[in-house]
Design a protein around this motif. Structure first.
Motif, short mmCIF file in Angstrom:
data_model
loop_
_atom_site.label_atom_id
_atom_site.label_comp_id
_atom_site.label_asym_id
_atom_site.label_seq_id
_atom_site.Cartn_x
_atom_site.Cartn_y
_atom_site.Cartn_z
N TRP A 12 0.82 -1.20 0.00
CA TRP A 12 0.00 0.00 0.00
C TRP A 12 0.85 1.26 0.00
N THR A 13 1.95 1.23 0.74
CA THR A 13 2.84 2.37 0.81
C THR A 13 3.70 2.52 -0.44
N GLY A 14 3.79 1.47 -1.23
CA GLY A 14 4.63 1.47 -2.40
C GLY A 14 6.10 1.24 -2.10
N ARG A 15 6.44 1.00 -0.84
CA ARG A 15 7.83 0.84 -0.44
C ARG A 15 8.41 -0.52 -0.79
N ILE A 16 7.56 -1.52 -0.93
CA ILE A 16 8.03 -2.87 -1.19
C ILE A 16 7.39 -3.39 -2.47
N THR A 17 8.21 -3.89 -3.35
CA THR A 17 7.74 -4.56 -4.55
C THR A 17 8.50 -5.86 -4.73
N ARG A 18 7.88 -6.79 -5.42
CA ARG A 18 8.54 -8.05 -5.71
C ARG A 18 8.04 -8.57 -7.05
N TYR A 19 8.94 -9.22 -7.78
CA TYR A 19 8.61 -9.74 -9.09
C TYR A 19 8.98 -11.21 -9.20
N ALA A 20 8.20 -11.92 -9.98
CA ALA A 20 8.58 -13.27 -10.34
C ALA A 20 9.84 -13.22 -11.19
N ASP A 21 10.69 -14.24 -11.06
CA ASP A 21 11.93 -14.27 -11.82
C ASP A 21 11.68 -14.18 -13.33
N SER A 22 10.58 -14.72 -13.77
CA SER A 22 10.29 -14.77 -15.20
C SER A 22 10.02 -13.39 -15.81
N VAL A 23 9.68 -12.41 -14.98
CA VAL A 23 9.36 -11.08 -15.49
C VAL A 23 10.30 -10.00 -14.99
N LYS A 24 11.18 -10.35 -14.07
CA LYS A 24 12.09 -9.37 -13.47
C LYS A 24 12.94 -8.70 -14.55
N GLY A 25 12.99 -7.38 -14.48
CA GLY A 25 13.75 -6.62 -15.45
C GLY A 25 12.96 -6.22 -16.68
N ARG A 26 11.79 -6.81 -16.85
CA ARG A 26 10.94 -6.49 -18.00
C ARG A 26 9.64 -5.81 -17.59
N PHE A 27 9.10 -6.21 -16.45
CA PHE A 27 7.83 -5.67 -15.98
C PHE A 27 8.07 -4.73 -14.81
#
Length: 125
Positions: A53-68
């Motif tokens: 909610w704060t926007g301070r933490i994000t996480r991505y699946a390895d398959s999309v990291k660097g692209r999304f």
């Protein structure tokens, strides 16, 4: 209590870009995080990305990291997923989800309380 509606899906060429939107309404003050999941034909629904909610933490699946890139605009109660360098394997129905979780296990579908109906993304090669 909370409603989420995703949009922006469509047909795009491999290597192209697309931006998905998720509009939230209702008691959004109760949410801890929002996320994107996707489900390809014949496969299980899988985690793509989340943002707190704060926007301070994000996480991505390895398959999309660097692209999304996941982001949010609190003034508009909207979350976005910017998808670049799209590949055919990105083809799926993309779902917006919202969680009242305390922050653990946010890459699991079980952490989410509210779901949108999905928007189709098709990447042609």
């Amino acid at each position: 209590q909370v409603q989420v509606v995703e949009s922006g899906g469509g047909l795009v060429q491999a290597g192209g870009s697309l931006r998905l939107s998720c509009a939230a309404s209702g008691r959004t003050f109760s949410l801890y995080a929002m996320a994107w999941f996707r489900q390809a034909l014949g496969k299980e629904r899988e985690f793509v990305a989340f943002i707190t909610w704060t926007g301070r933490i994000t996480r991505y699946a390895d398959s999309v990291k660097g692209r999304f890139t996941i982001s949010r605009d609190n003034a508009k109660n909207t979350m976005y997923l910017q998808m670049n360098s799209l590949k055919s394997e990105d083809t799926a129905v993309y779902y917006c989800a919202a969680s009242r979780s305390n922050g653990y296990g946010l890459d699991s579908i079980r952490a989410y309380d509210y779901w949108g109906q999905g928007t189709q993304v098709t990447v042609s090669s």
